[in-house]
Design an enzyme around this catalytic site. Structure first.
Site, short mmCIF file in Angstrom:
data_model
loop_
_atom_site.label_atom_id
_atom_site.label_comp_id
_atom_site.label_asym_id
_atom_site.label_seq_id
_atom_site.Cartn_x
_atom_site.Cartn_y
_atom_site.Cartn_z
N ASP A 87 -10.52 -12.50 2.95
CA ASP A 87 -9.11 -12.40 2.59
C ASP A 87 -8.61 -10.96 2.59
O ASP A 87 -9.40 -10.02 2.50
CB ASP A 87 -8.89 -12.97 1.18
CG ASP A 87 -8.98 -14.49 1.14
OD1 ASP A 87 -9.41 -15.08 2.15
OD2 ASP A 87 -8.64 -15.06 0.09
N ASP A 88 -7.30 -10.83 2.63
CA ASP A 88 -6.56 -9.57 2.39
C ASP A 88 -6.51 -8.59 3.56
O ASP A 88 -5.92 -7.53 3.44
CB ASP A 88 -7.07 -8.80 1.16
CG ASP A 88 -6.98 -9.61 -0.14
OD1 ASP A 88 -6.53 -10.77 -0.08
OD2 ASP A 88 -7.37 -9.08 -1.18
N HIS B 246 -2.31 -15.54 4.42
CA HIS B 246 -2.58 -15.20 3.01
C HIS B 246 -1.31 -14.63 2.37
O HIS B 246 -1.41 -13.88 1.42
CB HIS B 246 -3.75 -14.22 2.94
CG HIS B 246 -4.39 -14.07 1.60
ND1 HIS B 246 -4.64 -15.14 0.76
CD2 HIS B 246 -4.84 -12.97 0.92
CE1 HIS B 246 -5.22 -14.70 -0.36
NE2 HIS B 246 -5.33 -13.39 -0.29
N HIS C 286 0.92 -10.40 -0.73
CA HIS C 286 -0.09 -10.74 -1.73
C HIS C 286 0.50 -10.81 -3.14
O HIS C 286 -0.04 -10.26 -4.10
CB HIS C 286 -1.28 -9.76 -1.72
CG HIS C 286 -2.56 -10.37 -2.22
ND1 HIS C 286 -2.82 -10.56 -3.56
CD2 HIS C 286 -3.63 -10.86 -1.56
CE1 HIS C 286 -4.02 -11.13 -3.68
NE2 HIS C 286 -4.52 -11.32 -2.49
N HIS D 215 -14.04 -10.60 0.91
CA HIS D 215 -12.94 -9.72 1.31
C HIS D 215 -13.51 -8.61 2.19
O HIS D 215 -14.49 -7.98 1.78
CB HIS D 215 -12.28 -9.10 0.08
CG HIS D 215 -11.71 -10.12 -0.87
ND1 HIS D 215 -12.51 -10.85 -1.72
CD2 HIS D 215 -10.44 -10.54 -1.07
CE1 HIS D 215 -11.73 -11.69 -2.41
NE2 HIS D 215 -10.48 -11.52 -2.04
NI NI Z 1 -6.29 -12.13 -1.76
#
Ligand code: NI
Length: 232
Positions: free
Chosen positions: A57-58, A108, A112, A199
């Site tokens: 993620d991210d 995503h 965020h 991540h």
């Molecule tokens: Ni995230």
């Protein structure tokens, strides 16, 4: 009287033969069916392959995504990346590389932020804007959504529809810098069709992810993109 008895036993004998024939052919048929089923199963899924999915993620992350991609390529492993619209806009070349390497790309959100804490039209905008940016850069239109913090937006109808995907194993890599601890959060939990949350945002995450791949491959796991876990 004698004649009747004889006829009776002859009938019995005939019945016995019929029964034996039935049993014999019935059994053969059962065996055939069993053989066929085993063969079919063998053809579809070899029993030694256990599917598992790594998700990141991210990203895309300026510093850590590329080394991760290199490690995954060396190991011939595909993963799924849930990208932030903002980061894709800033690092389009890295997002493109993720797609070119054959990984799956999910959404995503853009910044965020907690999609639950905003008006639904704003949440919808954050998701659809991210889809557009990802499509422009990679040519992939995301079908999967992982909302930030795992908090799904309420009362939103996405068009085209999106599939929300969370995870089953949390590596907690974002708050850890020790590779061994990250690995320990994942390895004992590993099982078929598990979805691992990581991540690509630190050196320890990348190192742990690649070590996890090596360990689980040894144990007969095959790393697949999320579609293979969700839709197969
Ligand atoms: Ni995230």
């Amino acid at each position: 009287m004698k004649f009747r008895q004889r006829t009776g036993s002859r009938i019995l004998l005939l019945a016995d033969i019929l029964l034996l024939m039935l049993l014999f052919f019935g059994h053969r048929q059962q065996e055939d069916t069993a053989r066929q089923t085993v063969a079919e199963i063998d053809a579809k899924t070899p029993p030694e392959v256990k599917k598992i999915a790594l998700t990141f993620d991210d990203g895309p992350n300026m510093k850590y995504t590329v080394p991760l991609l290199e490690g995954l390529r060396k190991r011939e492993v595909k993963a799924t990346f849930f990208l932030l619209g903002q980061e894709v806009t800033e690092h389009p070349e890295i997002a493109k590389k993720i797609a070119q390497d054959g990984h799956m790309i999910g959404n995503h959100s853009y910044y965020h932020e907690d999609l639950r804490k905003m008006a639904s039209d704003e949440a919808l905008m954050q998701v659809s804007r991210t889809n557009e940016v990802i499509y422009e850069v990679t040519g992939q239109y995301p079908q999967l959504l992982r909302p930030p913090f795992g908090k799904s937006p309420q009362d939103i109808v996405f068009e085209p529809p999106m599939v929300e995907v969370l995870w089953t194993i949390d590596s907690r890599d974002w708050e850890l810098s020790d590779v061994g601890t990250i690995m320990q959060n994942v390895l004992p939990e590993a099982k078929e069709n598990a979805i691992i949350l990581m991540h690509d945002a630190s050196a320890s995450s990348v190192q742990a992810a690649l070590a996890i791949v090596d360990e689980l491959k040894e144990k007969g796991y095959s790393f697949v993109t999320l579609d293979e876990i969700l839709f197969d």
